[in-house]
Design a protein around this motif. Sequence first.
Motif, PDB file in Angstrom:
ATOM      1  N   SER A  70       0.840  -1.187   0.000  1.00 56.65           N
ATOM      2  CA  SER A  70       0.000   0.000   0.000  1.00 56.65           C
ATOM      3  C   SER A  70       0.880   1.243   0.000  1.00 56.65           C
ATOM      4  O   SER A  70       2.070   1.182   0.317  1.00 56.65           O
ATOM      5  N   ILE A  71       0.272   2.342  -0.377  1.00 53.53           N
ATOM      6  CA  ILE A  71       0.954   3.631  -0.426  1.00 53.53           C
ATOM      7  C   ILE A  71       0.062   4.640   0.280  1.00 53.53           C
ATOM      8  O   ILE A  71      -1.132   4.726  -0.012  1.00 53.53           O
ATOM      9  N   VAL A  72       0.651   5.375   1.218  1.00 54.01           N
ATOM     10  CA  VAL A  72      -0.083   6.409   1.940  1.00 54.01           C
ATOM     11  C   VAL A  72       0.466   7.761   1.516  1.00 54.01           C
ATOM     12  O   VAL A  72       1.675   7.990   1.568  1.00 54.01           O
ATOM     13  N   ASP A  73      -0.424   8.622   1.099  1.00 51.11           N
ATOM     14  CA  ASP A  73      -0.062   9.982   0.709  1.00 51.11           C
ATOM     15  C   ASP A  73       0.031  10.826   1.977  1.00 51.11           C
ATOM     16  O   ASP A  73      -0.947  10.965   2.702  1.00 51.11           O
ATOM     17  N   LEU A  74       1.220  11.365   2.243  1.00 58.00           N
ATOM     18  CA  LEU A  74       1.429  12.168   3.447  1.00 58.00           C
ATOM     19  C   LEU A  74       1.287  13.665   3.183  1.00 58.00           C
ATOM     20  O   LEU A  74       1.452  14.463   4.093  1.00 58.00           O
ATOM     21  N   GLY A  75       1.029  14.026   1.943  1.00 58.24           N
ATOM     22  CA  GLY A  75       0.890  15.443   1.611  1.00 58.24           C
ATOM     23  C   GLY A  75       2.101  15.953   0.863  1.00 58.24           C
ATOM     24  O   GLY A  75       2.694  15.234   0.061  1.00 58.24           O
ATOM     25  N   PHE A  76       2.477  17.179   1.164  1.00 59.12           N
ATOM     26  CA  PHE A  76       3.560  17.833   0.439  1.00 59.12           C
ATOM     27  C   PHE A  76       4.565  18.429   1.414  1.00 59.12           C
ATOM     28  O   PHE A  76       4.238  18.710   2.565  1.00 59.12           O
ATOM     29  N   THR A  77       5.785  18.604   0.922  1.00 59.39           N
ATOM     30  CA  THR A  77       6.826  19.292   1.676  1.00 59.39           C
ATOM     31  C   THR A  77       7.385  20.414   0.828  1.00 59.39           C
ATOM     32  O   THR A  77       7.355  20.337  -0.409  1.00 59.39           O
ATOM     33  N   GLU A  78       7.891  21.428   1.470  1.00 61.55           N
ATOM     34  CA  GLU A  78       8.587  22.498   0.775  1.00 61.55           C
ATOM     35  C   GLU A  78      10.093  22.371   0.961  1.00 61.55           C
ATOM     36  O   GLU A  78      10.856  23.228   0.522  1.00 61.55           O
ATOM     37  N   VAL A  79      10.528  21.270   1.606  1.00 60.13           N
ATOM     38  CA  VAL A  79      11.952  21.040   1.828  1.00 60.13           C
ATOM     39  C   VAL A  79      12.591  20.647   0.497  1.00 60.13           C
ATOM     40  O   VAL A  79      12.249  19.609  -0.078  1.00 60.13           O
ATOM     41  N   PRO A  80      13.522  21.470  -0.013  1.00 63.35           N
ATOM     42  CA  PRO A  80      14.157  21.132  -1.291  1.00 63.35           C
ATOM     43  C   PRO A  80      15.101  19.932  -1.153  1.00 63.35           C
ATOM     44  O   PRO A  80      15.546  19.593  -0.050  1.00 63.35           O
ATOM     45  N   GLU A  81      15.401  19.313  -2.269  1.00 59.84           N
ATOM     46  CA  GLU A  81      16.220  18.100  -2.275  1.00 59.84           C
ATOM     47  C   GLU A  81      17.580  18.311  -1.616  1.00 59.84           C
ATOM     48  O   GLU A  81      18.059  17.440  -0.884  1.00 59.84           O
ATOM     49  N   GLU A  82      18.202  19.443  -1.846  1.00 56.88           N
ATOM     50  CA  GLU A  82      19.537  19.693  -1.280  1.00 56.88           C
ATOM     51  C   GLU A  82      19.494  19.692   0.254  1.00 56.88           C
ATOM     52  O   GLU A  82      20.356  19.101   0.905  1.00 56.88           O
ATOM     53  N   ILE A  83      18.501  20.342   0.825  1.00 59.43           N
ATOM     54  CA  ILE A  83      18.375  20.398   2.300  1.00 59.43           C
ATOM     55  C   ILE A  83      18.021  19.014   2.832  1.00 59.43           C
ATOM     56  O   ILE A  83      18.534  18.586   3.863  1.00 59.43           O
ATOM     57  N   PHE A  84      17.150  18.311   2.116  1.00 56.37           N
ATOM     58  CA  PHE A  84      16.770  16.967   2.534  1.00 56.37           C
ATOM     59  C   PHE A  84      17.988  16.042   2.525  1.00 56.37           C
ATOM     60  O   PHE A  84      18.191  15.252   3.448  1.00 56.37           O
ATOM     61  N   THR A  85      18.822  16.148   1.507  1.00 59.40           N
ATOM     62  CA  THR A  85      20.034  15.335   1.413  1.00 59.40           C
ATOM     63  C   THR A  85      20.968  15.624   2.589  1.00 59.40           C
ATOM     64  O   THR A  85      21.536  14.700   3.181  1.00 59.40           O
ATOM     65  N   GLU A  86      21.119  16.881   2.949  1.00 54.30           N
ATOM     66  CA  GLU A  86      21.950  17.246   4.103  1.00 54.30           C
ATOM     67  C   GLU A  86      21.366  16.660   5.391  1.00 54.30           C
ATOM     68  O   GLU A  86      22.106  16.162   6.246  1.00 54.30           O
ATOM     69  N   TYR A  87      20.056  16.749   5.530  1.00 54.46           N
ATOM     70  CA  TYR A  87      19.365  16.197   6.699  1.00 54.46           C
ATOM     71  C   TYR A  87      19.624  14.693   6.804  1.00 54.46           C
ATOM     72  O   TYR A  87      19.984  14.185   7.877  1.00 54.46           O
ATOM     73  N   LEU A  88      19.455  13.960   5.700  1.00 51.72           N
ATOM     74  CA  LEU A  88      19.676  12.517   5.710  1.00 51.72           C
ATOM     75  C   LEU A  88      21.119  12.175   6.013  1.00 51.72           C
ATOM     76  O   LEU A  88      21.405  11.218   6.740  1.00 51.72           O
ATOM     77  N   SER A  89      22.032  12.931   5.460  1.00 52.93           N
ATOM     78  CA  SER A  89      23.455  12.697   5.716  1.00 52.93           C
ATOM     79  C   SER A  89      23.763  12.855   7.204  1.00 52.93           C
ATOM     80  O   SER A  89      24.479  12.044   7.795  1.00 52.93           O
ATOM     81  N   SER A  90      23.182  13.871   7.814  1.00 51.18           N
ATOM     82  CA  SER A  90      23.362  14.093   9.242  1.00 51.18           C
ATOM     83  C   SER A  90      22.785  12.927  10.050  1.00 51.18           C
ATOM     84  O   SER A  90      23.422  12.429  10.986  1.00 51.18           O
ATOM     85  N   LEU A  91      21.586  12.489   9.687  1.00 47.76           N
ATOM     86  CA  LEU A  91      20.979  11.337  10.366  1.00 47.76           C
ATOM     87  C   LEU A  91      21.836  10.088  10.196  1.00 47.76           C
ATOM     88  O   LEU A  91      22.005   9.300  11.133  1.00 47.76           O
ATOM     89  N   GLY A  92      22.367   9.891   8.980  1.00 48.98           N
ATOM     90  CA  GLY A  92      23.168   8.711   8.682  1.00 48.98           C
ATOM     91  C   GLY A  92      24.470   8.660   9.457  1.00 48.98           C
ATOM     92  O   GLY A  92      25.025   7.587   9.699  1.00 48.98           O
ATOM     93  N   GLU A  93      24.969   9.821   9.839  1.00 46.68           N
ATOM     94  CA  GLU A  93      26.216   9.881  10.609  1.00 46.68           C
ATOM     95  C   GLU A  93      25.967   9.822  12.108  1.00 46.68           C
ATOM     96  O   GLU A  93      26.900   9.678  12.877  1.00 46.68           O
ATOM     97  N   SER A  94      24.716   9.947  12.510  1.00 46.71           N
ATOM     98  CA  SER A  94      24.426   9.960  13.950  1.00 46.71           C
ATOM     99  C   SER A  94      23.439   8.860  14.315  1.00 46.71           C
ATOM    100  O   SER A  94      23.821   7.710  14.480  1.00 46.71           O
ATOM    101  N   SER A  95      22.178   9.187  14.387  1.00 45.16           N
ATOM    102  CA  SER A  95      21.190   8.258  14.924  1.00 45.16           C
ATOM    103  C   SER A  95      20.766   7.131  13.982  1.00 45.16           C
ATOM    104  O   SER A  95      20.135   6.173  14.431  1.00 45.16           O
ATOM    105  N   TYR A  96      21.100   7.213  12.701  1.00 46.76           N
ATOM    106  CA  TYR A  96      20.691   6.161  11.772  1.00 46.76           C
ATOM    107  C   TYR A  96      21.875   5.549  11.026  1.00 46.76           C
ATOM    108  O   TYR A  96      21.773   5.167   9.873  1.00 46.76           O
TER     109      TYR A  96
END
Length: 164
Positions: A70-96
Amino acid sequence: MEQTNAYPVKVHIYDLSRGMARQLSPALLGMQLDGIWHTGIVVHGKEFFFSGEGINNCPPAGTVIGEPDSIVDLGFTEVPEEIFTEYLSSLGESSYSSDKYSLFEHNCNVFSNEVAQFLTGRKIPSYITDLPSDILSTPFGQALRPLLESMAINPGGSNINGRR
C-alpha cells in the motif's frame, strides 16, 4: 514574489511476511497481525529507508521486496532536495548509522516516521509503529525476541553515505 515548490511525500508500505503474518499470527501470537511492515519514504523521485546497512535509497518501489502493498499519501513538503540530502546525511552519521539498527526499537518504521514528520509534520500510520510492542506483548513474541533481534532487514538500495 518568491515561488515555493511543493514536493509530494508518500510512504510505501511492504509486508515482509507476504501474507504469512495474517495467516499464522492468530495461532502463534494469539492476536491478528495484518503484516510485518517495512516502510520507505518517497520524495524527490527516490525511496529512502533505514536498514541494517544504514540509510539507503532506490527508485520508488525499487527494493528487492517488490511492489508496495500500500501507499499512503502524506501530503507535500517544501523542503528542497539539497536540504533533505543534508538532513539525511546528518541522520546517517548519527542516529541512523548501520550500527544503530534494531529490529524492535530503531528500525525502518522509526526512520520513516521521523522523516515523515520532518518533511510534512505528519506521522506514518500507528498500526505500523505500534507493531513491535504488539508482538513483544505476547509470550511467543518475548520468546522469539533474542532470535529476531539478531536479524537485520536489508531490502537493497544504495547507502546514502557511500557505505555498502
